[in-house]
Write an enzyme that holds these catalytic residues in place. Structure first.
Site, PDB file in Angstrom:
ATOM      1  N   CYS A 270      21.791   6.637-111.751  1.00  0.00           N
ATOM      2  CA  CYS A 270      22.317   5.264-111.778  1.00  0.00           C
ATOM      3  C   CYS A 270      22.264   4.610-113.152  1.00  0.00           C
ATOM      4  CB  CYS A 270      21.548   4.396-110.765  1.00  0.00           C
ATOM      5  SG  CYS A 270      21.945   4.760-109.039  1.00  0.00           S
ATOM      6  N   ILE A 271      21.075   4.341-113.649  1.00  0.00           N
ATOM      7  CA  ILE A 271      20.953   3.504-114.843  1.00  0.00           C
ATOM      8  C   ILE A 271      21.647   4.106-116.063  1.00  0.00           C
ATOM      9  CG2 ILE A 271      19.348   2.300-116.370  1.00  0.00           C
ATOM     10  CD1 ILE A 271      17.372   2.184-114.144  1.00  0.00           C
TER      11      ILE A 271
END
Length: 431
Positions: A270-271
């Site tokens: 994600c990040i």
């Protein structure tokens, strides 16, 4: 009986496409709520494990899977024609970036194409894969409608971003609030009703675009703030100030401050990825996300900074990095999990190998680890292995690591996570 009635009385059959870190926990929660769940997966190995009652996701206990399988509430298959039996299907497939750092939504598109021939009226499709605003309506909706059924008239379509935090013992699928946005109000209503069956709190928003942007905002916010801490880390190092002490002091302020921490780089699904999805989509609107792009570059550079600090530490001991034995402690992208996707340890290992260091690793959760095309040897955490290494690098601070053992038997330690703050010593260098 309509879809809302079947959802309400628990008779709706549910499908999940993709039984990974997002899909399997979701399928288990559906089954625990009393729904029959069909898991669609391209991996025959995963299908066999699920049908044998075995979990391969650390956050999903095997006994829970075994119980649902035994009760006939959970079944996995590679046969996508089984979608025809479902009243609702959630797509939970990866959305990585390609070699050009651009969105790769091919898994999502293929999943949509795979289920389209088996859609039927009054069916709900939800998309959980993280993506850029507009994907649900611009990409997925046309694929689903190519089978002849129209969204809003014949079938329902909504986006609900996954919020999985692997290894988090408190916030899991069932109690993490769920954001939902449908193509039409009726789509939103159906999706809210479904998720409300097995998620404690459901948060409806006005559109799929709002729901898609919500997920990107959450992780871009984290990425930008981590980048700020990483930049301050480098400044504090030059100023001979302990940035970790500064953060601990700052977080005593009861308002207006939220602690973030520096580290060796970002990892996971994600990040490191979500800000790039947003930046890529922004260019379509002739908009440059300069602040986000700068933060991404800072975070992306951290593995190189780690190696530079490692070289400096070895130089003070009159040692060259070339030929030195480097023990990486933890290679998963975060503590207490087995996931190595985009882990900063991979890039750190690649750079170390390029500089002709001998690299080994210790990680109780990861059986195999490679950097580039080279497999890295795995060793146990013993006094002998620590003493054999010229330097140990704490990349991922698993709670099971014996910090006293590490601090007491390592010749030199580069601590990128401030894990050894309670074990100060002349052999410890903090990032």
């Amino acid at each position: 009986m309509g879809l809302l009635e079947r959802i309400g009385d628990g008779t709706a059959v549910l499908g999940v496409v993709g039984l990974g870190y997002v899909g399997l926990p979701l399928a288990v929660e559906m089954g625990k709520a009393g729904h029959k769940v069909i898991g669609l997966e391209v991996s025959a190995e995963k299908v066999a494990l699920i049908n044998a009652g075995t979990s391969y996701i650390p956050d999903v206990p095997t006994p829970e899977v075994a119980d649902l399988v035994a009760r006939g509430l959970l079944e996995a298959t590679t046969d996508f024609s089984r979608v025809a039996e479902a009243d609702a299907v959630a797509i939970c497939v990866p959305t990585p970036i390609n070699e050009n750092k651009e969105p790769d939504i091919s898994f999502m598109e293929n999943a949509a194409r795979s289920i389209t021939p088996y859609l039927h009226p009054e069916m709900l499709v939800t998309l959980e894969s993280t993506t850029y605003p507009g994907t649900t309506e611009e990409v997925i909706q046309p694929i689903l409608e190519s089978g002849g059924l129209k969204v809003g008239a014949d079938i329902f379509l909504a986006f609900s971003p996954e919020r999985v935090d692997p290894g988090n013992p408190v916030w899991q699928t069932h109690n993490t609030p769920k954001v939902v946005g449908g193509v039409t109000p009726a789509c939103t209503k159906a999706a809210v009703a479904l998720y409300g069956r097995y998620i404690e709190s459901v948060v409806p928003v006005s559109s799929t675009r709002a729901a898609e942007m919500t997920k990107l905002l959450e992780n871009t916010f984290r990425g930008v703030n981590i980048a700020l801490m990483n930049e301050l880390l480098m400044l504090c190092e030059r100023m001979h100030v302990n940035v970790w002490e500064v953060i601990e002091a700052a977080k005593t302020k009861p308002f207006g401050f939220m602690p973030f921490y520096p580290g060796p780089g970002l990892g996971g699904h994600c990040i490191p990825v979500d800000p790039l999805y947003l930046s890529w989509k922004a260019r379509e609107y002739d908009f440059r996300t300069e602040f986000i792009d700068l933060a991404w570059r800072i975070n992306d550079n951290m593995p190189y900074y780690v190696v530079t600090r490692l070289m400096d530490a070895l130089n003070l001991q009159r040692k060259s990095l070339a030929g030195s034995r480097v023990l990486l402690l933890g290679v998963a992208y975060k503590a207490d999990i087995d996931d190595v996707r985009m882990s900063p340890a991979k890039r750190i290992a690649e750079v170390l190998l390029e500089k002709q260091a001998e690299v080994v690793y210790c990680d109780p959760y990861v059986d195999r680890f490679s950097a580039g095309s080279q497999d890295i040897a795995r060793v146990d955490l013993t006094a002998e292995e620590l003493e054999r290494a010229d330097v140990a690098v704490v990349v991922t601070a698993h709670r099971v690591f014996d910090l006293e053992l590490i601090g007491g038997h390592s010749r030199l330690i580069l601590d990128t996570r401030n894990a050894l703050w309670e074990h100060p010593g002349d052999n410890v260098v903090r990032l």
